[in-house]
Structures are given as C-alpha cells and as structure tokens.
Design an enzyme around this catalytic site. Structure first.
Site, PDB file in Angstrom:
ATOM      1  N   TYR A 131      -6.163  11.065   3.796  1.00  8.87           N
ATOM      2  CA  TYR A 131      -4.791  11.059   3.581  1.00  8.87           C
ATOM      3  C   TYR A 131      -4.810  12.214   2.481  1.00  8.87           C
ATOM      4  CZ  TYR A 131      -3.497   6.928   6.711  1.00  8.87           C
ATOM      5  OH  TYR A 131      -3.481   6.049   7.643  1.00  8.87           O
ATOM      6  N   ALA A 138      -9.907  -7.502   7.188  1.00  4.02           N
ATOM      7  CA  ALA A 138      -8.825  -7.229   7.968  1.00  4.02           C
ATOM      8  C   ALA A 138      -8.983  -7.678   9.429  1.00  4.02           C
ATOM      9  CB  ALA A 138      -8.848  -5.556   8.158  1.00  4.02           C
ATOM     10  N   ARG A 139     -10.218  -7.492  10.105  1.00  6.87           N
ATOM     11  CA  ARG A 139     -10.324  -7.983  11.534  1.00  6.87           C
ATOM     12  C   ARG A 139     -10.542  -9.583  11.461  1.00  6.87           C
ATOM     13  NH1 ARG A 139     -14.925  -3.238  13.174  1.00  6.87           N
ATOM     14  NH2 ARG A 139     -15.150  -3.737  10.920  1.00  6.87           N
ATOM     15  N   GLN A 163       0.940  -1.159   0.043  1.00  5.64           N
ATOM     16  CA  GLN A 163      -0.059   0.016   0.131  1.00  5.64           C
ATOM     17  C   GLN A 163       0.918   1.092  -0.102  1.00  5.64           C
ATOM     18  OE1 GLN A 163      -2.117   1.510   3.632  1.00  5.64           O
ATOM     19  NE2 GLN A 163      -4.049   0.955   2.123  1.00  5.64           N
TER      20      GLN A 163
END
Length: 390
Positions: A173, A348-349, A103
C-alpha cells in the site's frame, strides 16, 4: 528464553492506554459490506458476531484516509458522513464486551483507479494491473496531504468511538510501496536510501500520534518483507521497525508480509483459488485470471504459525508489544506465540470460519480451528467476505 512469566492468551492485555479482555485480535480483512463507502447493518453484524464470539478486539478494514486511497469504490473512506455509521458499529461491538480498532491507510498503487474513477498514486509511475491504468507518481504535495489525512482520519476514529487505530504500513500500500526499492524509483527526498524511503511510513505514524495523543491505542501493520525479488526485505524492515519504535508513534506492531500488488499469496499460504477468483470477475478479467492467474497467485505451503520464524527476529530486536499473525489456528499456536514473547495473536480466516472460535478455545483446551486453508474466502470479498464452508 528468560524467566519472565508467560501470560495466558485469554488473560487481559494492554496496548498503550487500552486494556483488552484477552490477547486475541480479529485481523483486518476487507469485509465487502460497505455499500456507498459507508457502514451497513451487514458490516455491524459481521463485527458484532466476532465480538460476541470472544475476541479481545476486532479490526474494521479498510478505512481509507482519502477517496483515491481505496482498493475499490465501496470501501469506507474517513469523512464526517461516515461517523454516524461507525459510531453505531463501535457501540455494537462494545455492547458485546470487545474493543474495536479502525485500520487506516492509503492503498497507493494497490488502489483500483477504474473502480474509484481517480488516479492511483505510488512512489513512481508504473502500470497498475489491478485497474489496467498507469499509477501516477505522487508529488511532494500528495505525500504531505496523505500524511495529514492520516491524522484527520484518526481524529474521526476517536469521534466514532474506536478504541484503537491500526496504521497500514504493509502489503505495498502507499507507505509500504515507498519502502520497496523495487517499486520506489524516486531520486528525491523520498527515494534512494532507506532513510528516505521510510519517511512516508514514519510520517503517517507521527501524524496519527500528533492527532490523538494517548486517547486511543495506535497500532501499525508492518511488512517484514514483500516476498518479491528486489523488494523490501528483512534487514531493512528491522531497521525501520527500530526507527518507528524510537519515534514513539505506535503502541504495538502487527507483523505481516507480502505484496497485494505483486505477490498476495505470500501472506496467506495454502491453496491459490484461481478458478474461484475468475468466477467472481466479469469478462475479460475472468479469462485473463483463468489463463494467467498462476503467475500472480502463487502457492506456498501452509503450516501453523508460519510467520513465527521471521517474527522472532523482530521480537529479539524490539521492546514494543508485538502481535503474531499467520496460521494462528488453536490453543497450541496461541500458547506458542505467548511462550515466544509475543503479547497478542491475530486471526482472520479462523474467525471467518468460526466467529465464536475464541469462546471455543476458552471451553476446550485442545480447540483447533475448522479452517482448512482452502482460501476460497478470498474471492468472496467482492460480494461479502465469508467462509464458503460455514
């Protein structure tokens, strides 16, 4: 629905030049295992475990394209000194049969200037609550430098053995903050109209494509909305996504939401672990989070596949391969994503809780993640991101 064949989530899939062994992706989550802004054995072990657990591709987060673009000092930033460690990591993942993506991005106003000992950059001057200092408005030279740095970082990713890169265009971001009319108050060529606000995001994609061509796959993590009043919203996001598709700079989009700067829980849903965040911080930040954290860490109800409703609108508008993120917790939600026309799912989790979850899905038709969405994994990124229940 059309008469198209619905793929099995465990069947091979393709993103640009890259063929994956299945359609599951470990979403980027900062691992907290990059001391000195370099790869560690612990970071390699983290991704090796997920690869051995069956995913098609794992994503290394977060590889900043410039030193001031880190959200904190120990995050990796892409430079020649990082390549040997990154090569060890990609070799380890490949040995387990999975692909690996880096990433790439610049944290912009989400960067921690106190930790980095460098000014955070954004579209406009504003107070940075993450570091207690003012964010500096990026100059045109800064914008152009950061765009070029995306291309340089992508070249280093190729040298390091990555199969793909994911350009970070979300969560407010750097590129995402320019898209937001709430954050971007500029009056020059990078502010005002949506066309102007989208220039930074599109330039990042163009720099990466020009640098690597079709040697590796190019993905982008893209905000469908910021989850804040006056921010980037669905109607504008659909138009920017169409422009990105027309640019031909990315091979797939991973759809996301939320603002790490203003509303982080909008992405995660579920409980807000305010006490756990406070306990992970030194004073006086600890006291501040305990007293005022509920204003920043708001709670949203959790449900499986919770980004599907918004993501459907992108599926209807685009031909690009799309990756569904958010509440992918078992075979049922994976199959739903495939039936809705998404080519890949990202987790993800669920993979923090069970790195071998994809293998379990292969073995058990009704497999469901053991993750309870307590979100207590979130504060652990200060000390090595992990499930506290595992």
């Amino acid at each position: 629905m059309t008469d198209r064949a619905i793929p099995d989530v465990l069947s091979p899939g393709r993103i640009g030049p890259l063929k994956l062994r299945n359609r599951t992706i470990k979403a980027a989550t900062f691992e907290g295992r990059s001391d000195g802004a370099l790869v560690t054995d612990a970071l390699i072990d983290f991704h090796r475990a997920v690869a051995a657990g069956g995913v098609g591709m794992t994503t290394v987060a977060y590889c900043a394209v410039a030193p001031e673009g880190r959200t904190q000092y120990d995050q990796i930033w892409m430079r020649p000194a990082a390549v040997p460690g990154l090569r060890r990591l990609t070799d380890a993942v490949h040995a387990e049969g999975a692909a690996v993506s880096a990433q790439l991005g610049h944290a912009g106003p989400v960067a921690n200037p106190r930790s980095n000992r460098m000014a955070a950059l954004g579209p406009s001057r504003r107070f940075n609550q993450l570091g207690g200092r003012l964010t500096r408005a990026a100059t045109e030279d800064d914008v152009e430098r950061i765009s070029r740095a995306h291309g340089t970082a992508a070249e280093l990713a190729v040298e390091s053995g990555f199969d793909a890169v994911e350009v970070h265009l979300g969560h407010n971001y750097f590129a995402s903050s320019f898209l937001s009319p709430r954050i971007n108050k500029r009056m020059d060529a990078y502010g005002g109209s949506l066309h102007n606000r989208a220039k930074v995001a599109r330039a990042a994609g163009r720099a990466v494509r020009d640098a690597v061509g079709d040697r590796i796959a190019i993905l982008a993590k893209f905000n469908m909305d910021d989850g804040v009043g006056g921010g980037f919203w669905l109607d504008e996001a659909l138009q920017v996504a169409r422009w990105i598709e027309a640019d031909g700079t990315v091979d797939a989009l991973e759809l996301t939401v939320g603002s790490s700067l203003l509303n982080p829980m909008y992405l995660f849903k579920g409980r807000a672990p305010i006490r756990d965040f406070a306990a992970a911080l030194p004073q006086p930040q600890r006291l501040g989070v305990r007293m005022l954290g509920h204003r920043f860490l708001r709670e949203y109800p959790y449900r499986d596949a919770y980004l599907l409703e918004e993501a459907r609108q992108f599926r209807a508008a685009l031909d690009l391969p799309l990756i569904l993120l958010g509440g992918i917790t078992g075979r049922e939600s994976m199959d739903l994503a495939m039936a809705e026309g998404f080519q890949f799912v990202a987790m993800a989790r669920a993979l923090l809780r069970e790195p071998d979850f994809v293998n379990r899905v292969r073995e058990e038709s009704a497999a469901r993640s053991l993750c309870v969405h307590c979100n207590k994994c979130m504060p652990t990124n200060f000390s090595g991101t992990r499930c506290v229940l595992a």
